[in-house]
Motif scaffolding. Structure first.
Motif, PDB file in Angstrom:
ATOM      1  N   ALA A  31      43.241  28.562  29.011  1.00  0.00           N
ATOM      2  CA  ALA A  31      42.844  28.555  27.937  1.00  0.00           C
ATOM      3  C   ALA A  31      43.176  29.507  26.426  1.00  0.00           C
ATOM      4  O   ALA A  31      44.242  29.984  26.637  1.00  0.00           O
ATOM      5  CB  ALA A  31      41.844  29.980  28.344  1.00  0.00           C
ATOM      6  N   LYS A  34      39.828  33.331  25.829  1.00  0.00           N
ATOM      7  CA  LYS A  34      39.808  33.007  27.411  1.00  0.00           C
ATOM      8  C   LYS A  34      38.471  34.133  28.065  1.00  0.00           C
ATOM      9  O   LYS A  34      37.883  35.326  27.026  1.00  0.00           O
ATOM     10  CB  LYS A  34      41.097  34.253  27.657  1.00  0.00           C
ATOM     11  CG  LYS A  34      42.565  33.924  26.803  1.00  0.00           C
ATOM     12  CD  LYS A  34      42.986  33.297  27.977  1.00  0.00           C
ATOM     13  CE  LYS A  34      44.589  32.992  27.140  1.00  0.00           C
ATOM     14  NZ  LYS A  34      45.215  31.920  27.906  1.00  0.00           N
ATOM     15  N   TYR A  35      38.662  33.850  28.792  1.00  0.00           N
ATOM     16  CA  TYR A  35      37.737  34.146  29.467  1.00  0.00           C
ATOM     17  C   TYR A  35      37.601  35.215  30.974  1.00  0.00           C
ATOM     18  O   TYR A  35      38.747  35.162  31.021  1.00  0.00           O
ATOM     19  CB  TYR A  35      37.031  33.238  30.717  1.00  0.00           C
ATOM     20  CG  TYR A  35      36.175  33.376  31.706  1.00  0.00           C
ATOM     21  CD1 TYR A  35      35.378  33.671  32.527  1.00  0.00           C
ATOM     22  CD2 TYR A  35      36.959  32.734  33.546  1.00  0.00           C
ATOM     23  CE1 TYR A  35      34.736  34.410  33.754  1.00  0.00           C
ATOM     24  CE2 TYR A  35      36.973  33.250  34.487  1.00  0.00           C
ATOM     25  CZ  TYR A  35      36.049  34.432  35.138  1.00  0.00           C
ATOM     26  OH  TYR A  35      35.353  34.561  36.109  1.00  0.00           O
ATOM     27  N   TRP A  36      36.851  36.731  30.635  1.00  0.00           N
ATOM     28  CA  TRP A  36      37.802  37.977  30.936  1.00  0.00           C
ATOM     29  C   TRP A  36      36.287  38.483  31.070  1.00  0.00           C
ATOM     30  O   TRP A  36      36.224  39.017  30.214  1.00  0.00           O
ATOM     31  CB  TRP A  36      38.901  38.679  30.759  1.00  0.00           C
ATOM     32  CG  TRP A  36      39.591  39.337  31.258  1.00  0.00           C
ATOM     33  CD1 TRP A  36      39.500  40.420  30.937  1.00  0.00           C
ATOM     34  CD2 TRP A  36      40.284  39.257  32.354  1.00  0.00           C
ATOM     35  NE1 TRP A  36      40.903  41.155  32.086  1.00  0.00           N
ATOM     36  CE2 TRP A  36      40.839  40.472  32.932  1.00  0.00           C
ATOM     37  CE3 TRP A  36      40.832  38.183  33.528  1.00  0.00           C
ATOM     38  CZ2 TRP A  36      41.621  39.963  33.940  1.00  0.00           C
ATOM     39  CZ3 TRP A  36      41.168  38.332  34.560  1.00  0.00           C
ATOM     40  CH2 TRP A  36      41.738  38.931  34.804  1.00  0.00           C
ATOM     41  N   SER A  48      34.566  29.879  26.415  1.00  0.00           N
ATOM     42  CA  SER A  48      35.820  30.160  26.785  1.00  0.00           C
ATOM     43  C   SER A  48      36.085  28.408  26.747  1.00  0.00           C
ATOM     44  O   SER A  48      35.785  27.841  26.667  1.00  0.00           O
ATOM     45  CB  SER A  48      36.858  30.660  28.223  1.00  0.00           C
ATOM     46  OG  SER A  48      36.738  29.909  29.198  1.00  0.00           O
ATOM     47  N   SER A 128      44.473  28.126  40.887  1.00  0.00           N
ATOM     48  CA  SER A 128      43.598  28.052  40.982  1.00  0.00           C
ATOM     49  C   SER A 128      42.149  26.992  40.934  1.00  0.00           C
ATOM     50  O   SER A 128      41.548  26.520  41.240  1.00  0.00           O
ATOM     51  CB  SER A 128      42.030  28.963  41.623  1.00  0.00           C
ATOM     52  OG  SER A 128      42.291  30.515  40.742  1.00  0.00           O
ATOM     53  N   SER A 165      35.836  29.132  41.508  1.00  0.00           N
ATOM     54  CA  SER A 165      36.896  29.913  40.788  1.00  0.00           C
ATOM     55  C   SER A 165      36.402  29.617  39.013  1.00  0.00           C
ATOM     56  O   SER A 165      36.678  28.656  39.019  1.00  0.00           O
ATOM     57  CB  SER A 165      38.359  29.911  40.853  1.00  0.00           C
ATOM     58  OG  SER A 165      39.223  30.391  39.890  1.00  0.00           O
ATOM     59  N   GLY A 166      35.324  30.522  38.576  1.00  0.00           N
ATOM     60  CA  GLY A 166      36.048  30.129  36.942  1.00  0.00           C
ATOM     61  C   GLY A 166      35.933  29.355  36.622  1.00  0.00           C
ATOM     62  O   GLY A 166      35.588  28.236  35.682  1.00  0.00           O
ATOM     63  N   SER A 167      38.151  29.825  35.906  1.00  0.00           N
ATOM     64  CA  SER A 167      38.225  28.662  34.546  1.00  0.00           C
ATOM     65  C   SER A 167      38.097  27.499  35.844  1.00  0.00           C
ATOM     66  O   SER A 167      39.188  26.443  34.533  1.00  0.00           O
ATOM     67  CB  SER A 167      39.704  29.590  34.570  1.00  0.00           C
ATOM     68  OG  SER A 167      40.659  29.456  35.998  1.00  0.00           O
ATOM     69  N   ARG A 170      36.560  23.995  33.781  1.00  0.00           N
ATOM     70  CA  ARG A 170      37.751  23.286  32.814  1.00  0.00           C
ATOM     71  C   ARG A 170      37.865  22.521  33.048  1.00  0.00           C
ATOM     72  O   ARG A 170      38.030  21.180  32.356  1.00  0.00           O
ATOM     73  CB  ARG A 170      37.743  24.364  31.701  1.00  0.00           C
ATOM     74  CG  ARG A 170      36.424  25.807  31.028  1.00  0.00           C
ATOM     75  CD  ARG A 170      37.540  26.363  30.037  1.00  0.00           C
ATOM     76  NE  ARG A 170      38.510  26.937  30.764  1.00  0.00           N
ATOM     77  CZ  ARG A 170      38.890  28.202  30.681  1.00  0.00           C
ATOM     78  NH1 ARG A 170      38.438  29.451  31.133  1.00  0.00           N
ATOM     79  NH2 ARG A 170      40.206  27.883  31.361  1.00  0.00           N
ATOM     80  N   SER A 222      42.431  38.264  40.360  1.00  0.00           N
ATOM     81  CA  SER A 222      41.789  37.228  38.012  1.00  0.00           C
ATOM     82  C   SER A 222      40.288  38.523  39.220  1.00  0.00           C
ATOM     83  O   SER A 222      39.817  39.212  37.879  1.00  0.00           O
ATOM     84  CB  SER A 222      40.887  36.080  38.701  1.00  0.00           C
ATOM     85  OG  SER A 222      42.228  36.129  38.576  1.00  0.00           O
ATOM     86  N   HIS A 226      38.468  41.297  36.028  1.00  0.00           N
ATOM     87  CA  HIS A 226      37.296  40.534  35.690  1.00  0.00           C
ATOM     88  C   HIS A 226      36.521  41.979  35.930  1.00  0.00           C
ATOM     89  O   HIS A 226      35.336  42.376  35.471  1.00  0.00           O
ATOM     90  CB  HIS A 226      36.191  39.632  36.744  1.00  0.00           C
ATOM     91  CG  HIS A 226      37.332  37.916  35.942  1.00  0.00           C
ATOM     92  ND1 HIS A 226      36.961  37.366  34.691  1.00  0.00           N
ATOM     93  CD2 HIS A 226      37.655  37.000  36.765  1.00  0.00           C
ATOM     94  CE1 HIS A 226      37.224  36.593  34.496  1.00  0.00           C
ATOM     95  NE2 HIS A 226      37.517  35.774  35.884  1.00  0.00           N
ATOM     96  N   LEU A 272      43.151  40.166  25.886  1.00  0.00           N
ATOM     97  CA  LEU A 272      43.128  39.606  27.446  1.00  0.00           C
ATOM     98  C   LEU A 272      44.062  41.053  28.356  1.00  0.00           C
ATOM     99  O   LEU A 272      43.815  41.912  28.788  1.00  0.00           O
ATOM    100  CB  LEU A 272      43.771  38.844  27.796  1.00  0.00           C
ATOM    101  CG  LEU A 272      43.796  38.470  29.325  1.00  0.00           C
ATOM    102  CD1 LEU A 272      43.048  38.367  29.818  1.00  0.00           C
ATOM    103  CD2 LEU A 272      44.622  36.805  29.921  1.00  0.00           C
ATOM    104  N   ASP A 313      48.852  33.927  30.567  1.00  0.00           N
ATOM    105  CA  ASP A 313      47.265  34.227  31.757  1.00  0.00           C
ATOM    106  C   ASP A 313      47.276  35.590  31.893  1.00  0.00           C
ATOM    107  O   ASP A 313      47.973  36.339  31.545  1.00  0.00           O
ATOM    108  CB  ASP A 313      47.153  33.715  32.614  1.00  0.00           C
ATOM    109  CG  ASP A 313      46.539  32.128  32.466  1.00  0.00           C
ATOM    110  OD1 ASP A 313      45.971  32.468  31.791  1.00  0.00           O
ATOM    111  OD2 ASP A 313      47.201  31.416  33.251  1.00  0.00           O
ATOM    112  N   ALA A 314      46.525  35.915  32.730  1.00  0.00           N
ATOM    113  CA  ALA A 314      46.545  37.533  33.214  1.00  0.00           C
ATOM    114  C   ALA A 314      47.768  37.625  34.415  1.00  0.00           C
ATOM    115  O   ALA A 314      47.807  37.912  34.833  1.00  0.00           O
ATOM    116  CB  ALA A 314      45.650  37.941  34.452  1.00  0.00           C
TER     117      ALA A 314
HETATM  118  O1  PMV Z   1      39.369  31.569  37.137  1.00  0.00           O
HETATM  119  P1  PMV Z   1      39.778  32.901  37.397  1.00  0.00           P
HETATM  120  O2  PMV Z   1      38.563  33.937  38.138  1.00  0.00           O
HETATM  121  O3  PMV Z   1      40.988  33.242  38.215  1.00  0.00           O
HETATM  122  O4  PMV Z   1      39.978  34.017  35.888  1.00  0.00           O
HETATM  123  C1  PMV Z   1      41.312  32.897  35.019  1.00  0.00           C
HETATM  124  C2  PMV Z   1      41.071  34.003  33.494  1.00  0.00           C
HETATM  125  C3  PMV Z   1      42.374  33.380  33.309  1.00  0.00           C
HETATM  126  O5  PMV Z   1      43.030  32.911  33.668  1.00  0.00           O
HETATM  127  C4  PMV Z   1      42.726  35.252  32.145  1.00  0.00           C
HETATM  128  C5  PMV Z   1      41.508  33.432  31.344  1.00  0.00           C
HETATM  129  C6  PMV Z   1      41.046  31.819  31.776  1.00  0.00           C
HETATM  130  O6  PMV Z   1      39.829  32.004  31.256  1.00  0.00           O
HETATM  131  O7  PMV Z   1      41.477  31.188  31.541  1.00  0.00           O
END
Ligand code: PMV
Length: 364
Positions: A31, A34-36, A48, A128, A165-167, A170, A222, A226, A272, A313-314
């Motif tokens: 990303a 970022k999505y957070w 994001s 993920s 898993s959100g990201s 994409r 994650s 979040h 982030l 990333d995180a």
């Molecule tokens: O998809 P998740 O819930 O693992 O969240 C990922 C969040 C970041 O990688 C930190 C940012 C993003 O937008 O990918």
């Protein structure tokens, strides 16, 4: 797009096929904005944008057998890198059982799932996005086989990936993808990602060398991260910052103003991490070597006026972004100066990719 589009149809007693196999290779993504922070059923608090990678990927193969009598929950076996894996099986089963409304065919199939990653599980990089998008693509393909619909619905695959898993939503698209409603991107939506076609030549085949600064498990998952945004006093400011930056990054992507683009990308990574530092409890996800790598990248950029940037990333690992046009000299710098900061000198040399592909056998 109406929400009902994603609520799957029930298979009648005459599925178009009674057994089969679906297999996909799907990449990870990085990303830039970022999505957070999330809410509801895995919906993002802010939009994001990411770059789809090519070398960090998962291959997943799912065999299905149709069962005439439906059951209340999913039935599956799960093998990771050739061996049964109960922890992963449990995670996947919980996900599938929670989404039978979206994929009602799950009540009528037995699944045997096998998954492999192109990168070591211990590399400390999030798997993920690649693993959940690969699984979602297999599930979307199986649904269309059972229903006898012509082609796999990529948007539905993105939707299913997001629920897992959100990201991951994409990763379904090549090159660049936007997830989350943004006034700057027409057709963008919180429910799934959309591809972004409009970008300047300079970004084509952009590199992302991932410095493995630590190969330990992440200190905070994650989901826990979040959740910490719910009580973070800076959360609203952070969400509006990200919304605003979607417009700026769109402009810099189209115009080729790569120095401006890089400024936002680095700021995003630090924002982030700042959110995690001022959460309660607080987490410092960078290590001294993360900071050293960041300082070296900034110094090299200044000295050479080179468009080389970092993002994170995180976790502590550093993604080094640079365009193809300066690859040769930049790779020498990365190898010589940043390599010694990595665990056993480990760097995953990744690059912009063309998205998932259907496969017939494992390549790994
Ligand atoms: O998809 P998740 O819930 O693992 O969240 C990922 C969040 C970041 O990688 C930190 C940012 C993003 O937008 O990918």
């Amino acid at each position: 797009m109406p929400r009902s589009r994603f609520v799957g149809r029930t298979i009648d007693s005459h599925p178009k096929k009674k057994s089969g196999t679906s297999a996909w290779r799907s990449p990870s993504n990085i990303a830039l904005v970022k999505y957070w922070g999330k809410h509801g059923r895995q919906l993002p608090r802010n939009p994001s944008i990411s770059m789809t990678l090519s070398r960090a990927f998962t291959e997943t193969m799912v065999q299905y057998e149709y069962q005439e009598y439906p059951s209340d929950s999913s039935h599956l076996e799960f093998y990771f890198e050739g061996k049964p894996n109960e922890a992963f099986r449990h995670r996947i089963k919980t996900f599938l059982d929670g989404h039978i409304d979206v994929m009602p065919f799950l009540k009528n199939v037995h699944l045997s799932i096998e998954s492999r990653n192109s990168f070591p599980h211990s590399a400390g990089i999030a798997s993920s996005a690649s693993s959940m998008s690969a699984l979602a693509l297999c599930l979307a393909s199986i649904e269309s086989e059972l229903l006898g619909t012509e082609e796999i619905d990529t948007t539905k695959a993105s939707y299913i990936s997001r629920l897992a898993s959100g990201s991951a939503c994409r990763s379904v698209f090549p090159e660049w993808a936007v997830w989350g409603q943004s006034s700057f991107y027409e057709g963008s939506d919180d429910q799934y990602a959309i591809p972004v076609g409009d970008y300047h030549e300079i970004y084509r085949d952009m590199h992302d060398d991932i410095l493995i600064i630590s190969d330990h498990e992440k200190s905070v998952s994650s989901s826990a991260g979040h959740k910490l945004m719910e009580d973070n006093i800076y959360a609203d400011a952070r969400f509006s910052q990200a919304r605003h930056r979607m417009g700026e990054i769109k402009e810099h992507l189209a115009s080729g103003e790569i120095m401006q683009f890089g400024k936002i990308v680095e700021d995003e990574a630090l924002s982030l991490h700042a959110m995690m530092m001022c959460s309660d409890p607080s987490f410092i996800l960078m290590t001294p070597k993360t900071l050293e790598a960041i300082q070296c990248i900034r110094a090299y950029r200044k000295e050479n006026e080179a468009p080389i940037f970092f993002t994170l990333d995180a976790g502590p690992n550093v993604h080094v972004l640079y365009p193809e046009s300066i690859a040769e000299e930049t790779q020498a710098f990365i190898q010589n100066t940043l390599g010694p900061l990595c665990v056993d000198g480990r760097i995953i040399k990744d690059q912009m990719g063309q998205g998932p592909t259907a496969i017939t056998e494992f390549s790994l």
